[in-house]
Design an enzyme around this catalytic site. Sequence first.
Site, short mmCIF file in Angstrom:
data_model
loop_
_atom_site.label_atom_id
_atom_site.label_comp_id
_atom_site.label_asym_id
_atom_site.label_seq_id
_atom_site.Cartn_x
_atom_site.Cartn_y
_atom_site.Cartn_z
N HIS A 142 -20.03 8.18 15.52
CA HIS A 142 -21.15 7.86 16.40
C HIS A 142 -21.43 8.96 17.42
O HIS A 142 -22.57 9.13 17.85
CB HIS A 142 -20.90 6.54 17.14
CG HIS A 142 -20.80 5.38 16.21
ND1 HIS A 142 -20.28 4.16 16.58
CD2 HIS A 142 -21.15 5.23 14.89
CE1 HIS A 142 -20.31 3.32 15.56
NE2 HIS A 142 -20.82 3.95 14.53
N PHE A 379 -13.89 2.56 13.02
CA PHE A 379 -13.59 3.90 13.53
C PHE A 379 -14.80 4.62 14.13
O PHE A 379 -14.96 5.83 13.98
CB PHE A 379 -12.98 4.77 12.40
CG PHE A 379 -12.03 4.01 11.53
CD1 PHE A 379 -10.95 3.33 12.08
CD2 PHE A 379 -12.22 3.94 10.16
CE1 PHE A 379 -10.08 2.60 11.28
CE2 PHE A 379 -11.37 3.20 9.35
CZ PHE A 379 -10.29 2.53 9.91
N CYS A 380 -15.67 3.87 14.81
CA CYS A 380 -16.89 4.46 15.40
C CYS A 380 -17.69 5.24 14.37
O CYS A 380 -18.29 6.28 14.68
CB CYS A 380 -16.55 5.35 16.60
SG CYS A 380 -15.79 4.45 17.95
N ALA A 381 -17.66 4.73 13.14
CA ALA A 381 -18.47 5.35 12.07
C ALA A 381 -18.99 4.18 11.22
O ALA A 381 -18.72 4.09 10.02
CB ALA A 381 -17.61 6.31 11.25
#
Length: 430
Positions: A142, A379-381
């Site tokens: 992100h 995982f911020c993805a």
Amino acid sequence: MSTLTIFSSVPARAAEAEAVPVATSRPIPAVLGADLEVPVKGGRLVGYANLDYAASAPCLEPVSAAVTAALPAYSSVHRGAGYASQLTTARYEQARHTVRAFVGARPDDAVIFTRNTTDATNLLARCLPAGTTTVVFDTEHHASLLPWQKSVRLAPPAFPGEAVRAADAALAGIDGPKLLVVTAASNVTGELWPIAALAHVAHRHGARILVDAAQLVPHRRLNLTALDLDYVAFSGHKLYAPFGAGVLVGRRDWLADGEPYLKGGGAVRSVGDDTEWHDDPEPRHEAGTPNVLGAIALAAACDALTATGWTALVREEERLIARLRSGLASIEGVRELSLWGDDHPRVGIVSFTVAGYSAREVAETLSGEYGIGVRDGKFCAHPFVRHLLGEADGGCEDGTASAVRASIGIGSTQEHVDRLVEAVRDLVNR
Ligand SMILES: Cc1ncc(COP(=O)(O)O)c(C=O)c1O
């Protein structure tokens, strides 16, 4: 007179930093906390198996030593005439030179200290020329996916050549200033992206490229000049320097023209009826008192990795990650997430799912019963993990679907890796 000698020699040392050859092939340095013991079910204490390096890596001993050495003279930078202030300023600027050399930057590149990678990508986003279009893959973290005002999002490519082709086609269709943003090593799969080829394509279309190197630099050497990259960003806390600094390195012009990131002392030359901002990107975007110890720590980590030599680091990491992956692959119901297949080169990161268990259940069991630290989630993805889970599991309608991530680095041991594999095997066999 020794005072004077030190006083005048410190800035000189800083200026010479790039010319000083760094000794190579020292032993791999130790990390702090290698002997940490943690409680597990039943109240027993076991040695902690930290397999969460991709989130934050432990502190290297030389990093801790550098910070400890700097603390007694810790003082303000760029403002004070006092000896400690001069010394701390020299150490801060030396850190900039060290980072410049570490990433193989061009002599005229800016090196701006930030809070972390997210801060670095946001800083660049604020400095883009008006009307810039950003091209970014849905596979990004992100931090590299979200800061852009105007962006073209590309679907996860089926193979590396497809990434280059898709970037080529997208950039060809854009008028005006353009920036291609790409990660060097995925924080989800560890897979390496073809950044040299992507840089080539970007430049052929008059675009620039920003490489998110947060997960690459702890594992591999990066040379910005050789790869012909325009910008790179990374974080100290993933590079064994957990003192809260990151960095943006790259071409000066957009950064010199961009609105000062923070407005305040240090960014201005003078304030009267008009405010005269610094043109140099470093002071322009580092207003206020910077995180001096974070910068010193980050530079110490760069020095320690360079002095150890990448061959030894990569060899040990590849041995352990191969063992981890083949161990997990031998367990029925465990599926590794991968975009480009088993044989594609990767850094020490493995994400996986375990049939019949949520990622949270797996992570909590590993921690609570085996003393193993891993990460679970997306995982911020989010778009990328959804894509990988959708492919792996035939759908990802469940908004809570997520994966487990194990990641290694300096200080990881064969026992840690084997413990994880056996713990997952135990869980599956319950
Ligand atoms: C590839 C990648 N980019 C960017 C970031 C953001 O880093 P930070 O949280 O230090 O800003 C991360 C963190 O996990 C990452 O893995």
